[in-house]
Motif scaffolding. Structure first.
Motif, PDB file in Angstrom:
ATOM      1  N   LYS A 242     -15.318  -1.512  15.116  1.00 49.44           N
ATOM      2  CA  LYS A 242     -15.280  -1.359  16.930  1.00 49.44           C
ATOM      3  C   LYS A 242     -13.276  -1.696  16.988  1.00 49.44           C
ATOM      4  O   LYS A 242     -13.026  -1.356  18.072  1.00 49.44           O
ATOM      5  CB  LYS A 242     -15.728  -2.207  17.364  1.00 49.44           C
ATOM      6  N   ILE A 243     -13.351  -2.558  15.971  1.00 48.59           N
ATOM      7  CA  ILE A 243     -11.943  -3.768  16.633  1.00 48.59           C
ATOM      8  C   ILE A 243     -10.524  -3.050  16.238  1.00 48.59           C
ATOM      9  O   ILE A 243      -9.932  -2.715  17.247  1.00 48.59           O
ATOM     10  CB  ILE A 243     -11.707  -4.252  16.290  1.00 48.59           C
ATOM     11  N   LEU A 244     -10.139  -2.490  15.421  1.00 48.76           N
ATOM     12  CA  LEU A 244      -9.552  -1.358  14.613  1.00 48.76           C
ATOM     13  C   LEU A 244      -9.352  -0.226  15.171  1.00 48.76           C
ATOM     14  O   LEU A 244      -8.377   0.131  15.494  1.00 48.76           O
ATOM     15  CB  LEU A 244     -10.293  -1.251  13.327  1.00 48.76           C
TER      16      LEU A 244
ATOM     17  N   ASN B 119      -3.769   0.502  15.574  1.00 44.87           N
ATOM     18  CA  ASN B 119      -1.976  -0.711  15.915  1.00 44.87           C
ATOM     19  C   ASN B 119      -1.838  -1.094  15.149  1.00 44.87           C
ATOM     20  O   ASN B 119      -2.820  -2.399  14.015  1.00 44.87           O
ATOM     21  CB  ASN B 119      -3.274  -1.893  17.455  1.00 44.87           C
ATOM     22  N   LYS B 120      -0.999  -0.959  14.780  1.00 46.93           N
ATOM     23  CA  LYS B 120       0.147  -1.133  13.356  1.00 46.93           C
ATOM     24  C   LYS B 120      -0.484  -3.097  12.765  1.00 46.93           C
ATOM     25  O   LYS B 120      -0.840  -3.457  12.337  1.00 46.93           O
ATOM     26  CB  LYS B 120       1.487  -1.106  13.463  1.00 46.93           C
ATOM     27  N   THR B 121      -0.429  -4.228  13.756  1.00 43.50           N
ATOM     28  CA  THR B 121      -0.453  -5.174  13.730  1.00 43.50           C
ATOM     29  C   THR B 121      -1.490  -5.622  12.997  1.00 43.50           C
ATOM     30  O   THR B 121      -1.886  -6.688  12.633  1.00 43.50           O
ATOM     31  CB  THR B 121      -0.295  -5.755  15.151  1.00 43.50           C
TER      32      THR B 121
ATOM     33  N   HIS C 123     -10.660   5.641  12.571  1.00 39.18           N
ATOM     34  CA  HIS C 123     -10.789   6.944  12.989  1.00 39.18           C
ATOM     35  C   HIS C 123      -8.892   7.868  12.545  1.00 39.18           C
ATOM     36  O   HIS C 123      -8.193   6.846  13.374  1.00 39.18           O
ATOM     37  CB  HIS C 123     -11.436   6.752  14.242  1.00 39.18           C
ATOM     38  N   ILE C 124      -9.112   8.353  12.917  1.00 38.93           N
ATOM     39  CA  ILE C 124      -7.337   9.327  12.514  1.00 38.93           C
ATOM     40  C   ILE C 124      -7.841  10.397  13.632  1.00 38.93           C
ATOM     41  O   ILE C 124      -8.154  11.296  12.549  1.00 38.93           O
ATOM     42  CB  ILE C 124      -6.382   9.570  11.169  1.00 38.93           C
TER      43      ILE C 124
ATOM     44  N   ALA D 163     -10.958  13.028  11.391  1.00 40.83           N
ATOM     45  CA  ALA D 163     -10.763  12.915  10.270  1.00 40.83           C
ATOM     46  C   ALA D 163     -11.370  11.554  10.304  1.00 40.83           C
ATOM     47  O   ALA D 163     -10.898  10.430  10.832  1.00 40.83           O
ATOM     48  CB  ALA D 163      -9.932  12.766   9.108  1.00 40.83           C
ATOM     49  N   GLY D 164     -12.923  10.734   9.496  1.00 39.17           N
ATOM     50  CA  GLY D 164     -12.576   9.159   9.230  1.00 39.17           C
ATOM     51  C   GLY D 164     -12.019   9.068   7.843  1.00 39.17           C
ATOM     52  O   GLY D 164     -12.058   9.569   7.028  1.00 39.17           O
TER      53      GLY D 164
END
Length: 118
Positions: free
Chosen positions: A74-76, A83-85, A103-104, A109-110
């Motif tokens: 959920k966060i990512l 978010n890269k960081t 999720h891309i 895609a996952g």
């Protein structure tokens, strides 16, 4: 956050359409994908809690691991962009029992990432 019943109904319909194929394909992308993904992940976390409670304490570590994985997902994936960081931080902290679900969006895609056992 309070929502009008109509928007809650639309969100629920969108969630169902993302979990099961609708009778009619929409023909266009939903304009509230971030909201749908956030709600869906929240429902999965809630369902995990219900399953954990019904298991009478059995597998409590495993259910907690599932909660952590879903919460991290959920966060990512918030905002529809990775978010890269945040991603680098989670990669560094990835334990052998953990997984990252990404999720891309550009590829629809996952990606499931797990640290390889040495």
């Amino acid at each position: 956050m309070s929502r009008a019943p109509a928007s809650r109904s639309i969100l629920l319909e969108s969630l169902v359409n993302h979990v099961a194929l609708p009778p009619r394909l929409p023909g266009k992308e939903d304009n509230n994908l971030d909201q749908i993904q956030y709600a869906l992940t929240g429902y999965l976390i809630d369902a995990r809690g219900t399953l954990r409670d019904s298991s009478n304490g059995e597998f409590s570590r495993e259910w907690e691991s599932v909660r952590t994985i879903l919460h991290t997902c959920k966060i990512l994936n918030t905002g529809g962009k990775l978010n890269k960081t945040s991603l680098v931080t989670h990669f560094r902290n990835l334990d052998r029992k953990d997984h990252l679900i990404l999720h891309i969006a550009e590829q629809n895609a996952g990606l499931l990432i797990q640290r390889q056992h040495e």
